[in-house]
Motif scaffolding. Structure first.
Motif, PDB file in Angstrom:
ATOM      1  N   GLY A   1      76.912  35.136 -16.706  1.00 26.31           N
ATOM      2  CA  GLY A   1      75.579  35.069 -17.294  1.00 26.31           C
ATOM      3  C   GLY A   1      74.491  34.903 -16.260  1.00 26.31           C
ATOM      4  O   GLY A   1      73.403  34.419 -16.556  1.00 26.31           O
ATOM      5  N   ARG A   2      74.777  35.295 -15.027  1.00 26.22           N
ATOM      6  CA  ARG A   2      73.802  35.181 -13.940  1.00 26.22           C
ATOM      7  C   ARG A   2      74.100  36.250 -12.894  1.00 26.22           C
ATOM      8  O   ARG A   2      75.189  36.805 -12.844  1.00 26.22           O
ATOM      9  N   PHE A   3      73.114  36.509 -12.040  1.00 27.03           N
ATOM     10  CA  PHE A   3      73.250  37.551 -11.023  1.00 27.03           C
ATOM     11  C   PHE A   3      72.242  37.292  -9.911  1.00 27.03           C
ATOM     12  O   PHE A   3      71.404  36.384 -10.014  1.00 27.03           O
ATOM     13  N   GLU A   4      72.300  38.092  -8.870  1.00 25.27           N
ATOM     14  CA  GLU A   4      71.325  38.030  -7.781  1.00 25.27           C
ATOM     15  C   GLU A   4      70.662  39.388  -7.645  1.00 25.27           C
ATOM     16  O   GLU A   4      71.320  40.426  -7.752  1.00 25.27           O
ATOM     17  N   ARG A   5      69.367  39.380  -7.412  1.00 25.36           N
ATOM     18  CA  ARG A   5      68.678  40.642  -7.154  1.00 25.36           C
ATOM     19  C   ARG A   5      69.160  41.219  -5.830  1.00 25.36           C
ATOM     20  O   ARG A   5      69.577  40.485  -4.933  1.00 25.36           O
ATOM     21  N   VAL A   6      69.069  42.530  -5.710  1.00 24.49           N
ATOM     22  CA  VAL A   6      69.453  43.178  -4.457  1.00 24.49           C
ATOM     23  C   VAL A   6      68.571  42.647  -3.335  1.00 24.49           C
ATOM     24  O   VAL A   6      67.339  42.625  -3.453  1.00 24.49           O
ATOM     25  N   GLY A   7      69.200  42.186  -2.261  1.00 27.93           N
ATOM     26  CA  GLY A   7      68.463  41.640  -1.130  1.00 27.93           C
ATOM     27  C   GLY A   7      68.053  40.197  -1.309  1.00 27.93           C
ATOM     28  O   GLY A   7      67.349  39.638  -0.464  1.00 27.93           O
ATOM     29  N   GLY A   8      68.476  39.571  -2.395  1.00 26.74           N
ATOM     30  CA  GLY A   8      68.095  38.186  -2.651  1.00 26.74           C
ATOM     31  C   GLY A   8      69.272  37.239  -2.570  1.00 26.74           C
ATOM     32  O   GLY A   8      70.431  37.656  -2.523  1.00 26.74           O
ATOM     33  N   HIS A   9      68.976  35.965  -2.556  1.00 31.18           N
ATOM     34  CA  HIS A   9      70.013  34.931  -2.484  1.00 31.18           C
ATOM     35  C   HIS A   9      69.895  33.934  -3.637  1.00 31.18           C
ATOM     36  O   HIS A   9      70.802  33.117  -3.826  1.00 31.18           O
ATOM     37  N   ARG A  10      68.796  34.023  -4.384  1.00 35.65           N
ATOM     38  CA  ARG A  10      68.606  33.107  -5.513  1.00 35.65           C
ATOM     39  C   ARG A  10      69.301  33.650  -6.745  1.00 35.65           C
ATOM     40  O   ARG A  10      69.164  34.832  -7.083  1.00 35.65           O
ATOM     41  N   THR A  11      70.060  32.800  -7.424  1.00 31.88           N
ATOM     42  CA  THR A  11      70.766  33.209  -8.639  1.00 31.88           C
ATOM     43  C   THR A  11      69.812  33.202  -9.826  1.00 31.88           C
ATOM     44  O   THR A  11      69.069  32.242 -10.031  1.00 31.88           O
TER      45      THR A  11
END
Length: 531
Positions: A332-342
């Protein structure tokens, strides 16, 4: 409103024993057409026993008020382990909320218990108010965190509400479970609201273009009942069916029947996304994630937060994208491409494919774990050739739509043309039917469609060196349209070539050339130009 003392000593065992006792009394004299109607009689009789006990303790006579009715049903459910409370009660409706089901975890494997509760509430209400419709708005049994139940007491205001109805003739309670036509009507109404407006209320499409549900065939009626049952759950749904059967319409129907109706419905065709941009489209990207990422961008998952994400042609996802999708579904969660915040999101996923995903798993083209995650609720949409009962109403629907679109009288299909439609295998399904009918209507000379244009490509121009000759196809289509326009103007002017020329902005000589080319000749259809 406090619970009544009438059920203070009632235990779950005694609650169930009431049903058993009533079953023993009814069984020797029952004349029920089905097990369901027999059970319903037991529930009605049991609810009458509990109502009698409540009246005795509270010393009540005459019909209950909405407040007293609400107290009765809430006290009864709470005495056996529920956590029910009254949200509101008046002459129009009684709203009940529950944070805990008295049946506990059992209700997840037996959601039919909810309808037993519905019959108890409806039976008591019908005896006291003459009418009730019980609407199960949210159900713990189907994955919601709570139960929300509305008992409608006014048949006029409840007309468009989905629920089971209960009537009393003063002697007995009669239940009417929602008929297939009513279910179809309610789903269609919610689908229209969703299709024509976005979550902000802005109009997206004209009313005449909104989709309609046609479900005369048993297979489609079964499918609509399945939509009702699973709509308000969190379970992922996998829609299968050939191209053109209407998978997106069904996905929107599921969304429209759920409590997520007012939240976004976001559709994405996975087959149209370039492989290197799939993850960015689904999950978004951070500024500077790649060369053209000049700003942060939300993906489809974030845009669908609180609502439904429809993944069409899910079989086209790359192996890397399949892994990312699996993680998002599991956690139920993911990270944007190039990001580190869930990023956390609450999204109900409906996937669709016109290919056999199980076979693709066997062939190693699709991840097995993702398949199982998507295939929690599999729904198959039958092809048009397997639901012939739907063909005639679909034809009627599309002809009415085209009539409004082209501002013309509604055309009919001749018996011979209808036989042509019935004999066709419809490999393109409903989408093909729509295109064929529109083409046939445009080429029809009068108010009756006598010829069905199944294929615009003439046999002589169909293949050139094993491929379709596009130039010949375009010329054939243009000739057909030109011939139809000339025919309509000749009919309108009673064969007066000069009038046709003026209407089309052409010279009479040019019109004659066109008429000769299309084989109209100089018979009764064409009246010579008077110099």
């Amino acid at each position: 409103m406090s619970d009544s003392a009438a059920f203070a000593d009632l235990t779950p065992e005694e609650f169930l024993q009431t049903f058993i006792n009533e079953a023993r009394r009814i069984a020797p004299f029952a004349s029920c057409s089905s097990l369901q109607s027999f059970i319903q009689q037991i529930v009605f009789k049991s609810s009458a026993c509990w109502e009698e006990k409540y009246r005795e303790v509270e010393r009540l006579t005459g019909p209950l008020t909405p407040d007293r009715y609400a107290e009765l049903i809430v006290s009864l459910k709470n005495s056996i382990g529920g956590e029910f409370k009254v949200v509101s009660s008046d002459r129009g409706q009684v709203q009940i909320h529950a944070d805990r089901c008295p049946f506990g975890s059992l209700v997840h494997s037996a959601p039919g218990l909810c309808h037993m509760t519905s019959s108890i509430f409806g039976g008591v209400a019908a005896r006291n108010f003459g009418y009730a419709k019980v609407e199960l708005q949210r159900r713990i049994a189907l994955g919601s965190q709570s139960c929300d139940i509305c008992i409608h007491l006014d048949p006029v205001s409840a007309e468009t509400v989905l629920g089971d109805e209960y009537f009393s003739d003063g002697h007995q309670v009669i239940a009417e479970v929602r008929a297939p036509n009513e279910l179809q009507r309610i789903i269609e109404q919610r689908l229209h609201a969703l299709w024509t407006h976005d979550s902000g209320g802005r109009e997206l499409a004209p009313v005449s273009e909104r989709p309609r549900l046609v479900a005369e065939s048993p297979s489609m009626r079964t499918l609509l009942r399945a939509v009702e049952k699973i709509a308000d759950t969190r379970a992922t749904v996998l829609l299968s069916g050939e191209t053109g059967v209407g998978k997106e319409v069904l996905a929107k129907s599921i969304h429209g029947m759920s409590s997520r109706l007012q939240k976004p419905f976001v559709a994405v065709n996975c087959g149209s996304l370039p492989a290197d941009l799939v993850e960015s489209e689904l999950f978004g990207h951070e500024q500077g994630a790649f060369t053209d990422a000049k700003y942060q961008r939300q993906g489809r998952f974030e845009r669908a937060d609180g609502g439904t994400l429809f993944l069409d042609e899910v079989d086209c996802l790359s192996p890397k994208a399949q892994v990312s999708l699996l993680r998002a579904l599991q956690e139920g969660r993911f990270e944007r491409v190039g990001g580190h915040r869930t990023v956390a999101c609450d999204v109900r996923v409906i996937a669709a494919s016109n290919r056999d995903l199980a076979r693709l798993v066997e062939q190693g083209e699709f991840r097995k774990d993702l398949f199982f995650r998507l295939n929690v609720v599999p729904l198959h949409i039958p092809p048009l050739r397997e639901r012939r009962e739907d063909l005639a109403p679909l034809v009627t629907m599309y002809l009415e739509r085209f009539s409004e679109r082209y501002q013309s009288p509604v055309k009919e299909v001749s018996p011979a043309a209808m036989r042509t439609l019935e004999a066709h295998p419809w490999p393109g399904n409903i989408r093909e039917l729509e295109n064929v009918l529109e083409r046939s209507l445009l080429f029809a000379g009068d108010d009756v469609i006598c010829h069905i244009h199944l294929d615009l490509v003439p046999q002589a121009a169909r293949e050139v060196g094993g491929a379709v000759d596009l130039r010949a196809l375009k010329k054939s289509a243009a000739d057909e349209v030109e011939r139809r326009i000339l025919h309509e103007h000749l009919e309108r002017s009673s064969g007066d070539v000069r009038a046709v020329a003026e209407a089309l902005g052409m010279t009479p000589r040019a019109v004659y050339q066109k008429l000769n080319y299309h084989g109209f000749g100089s018979g009764r259809e064409v009246r010579p130009v008077q110099e």
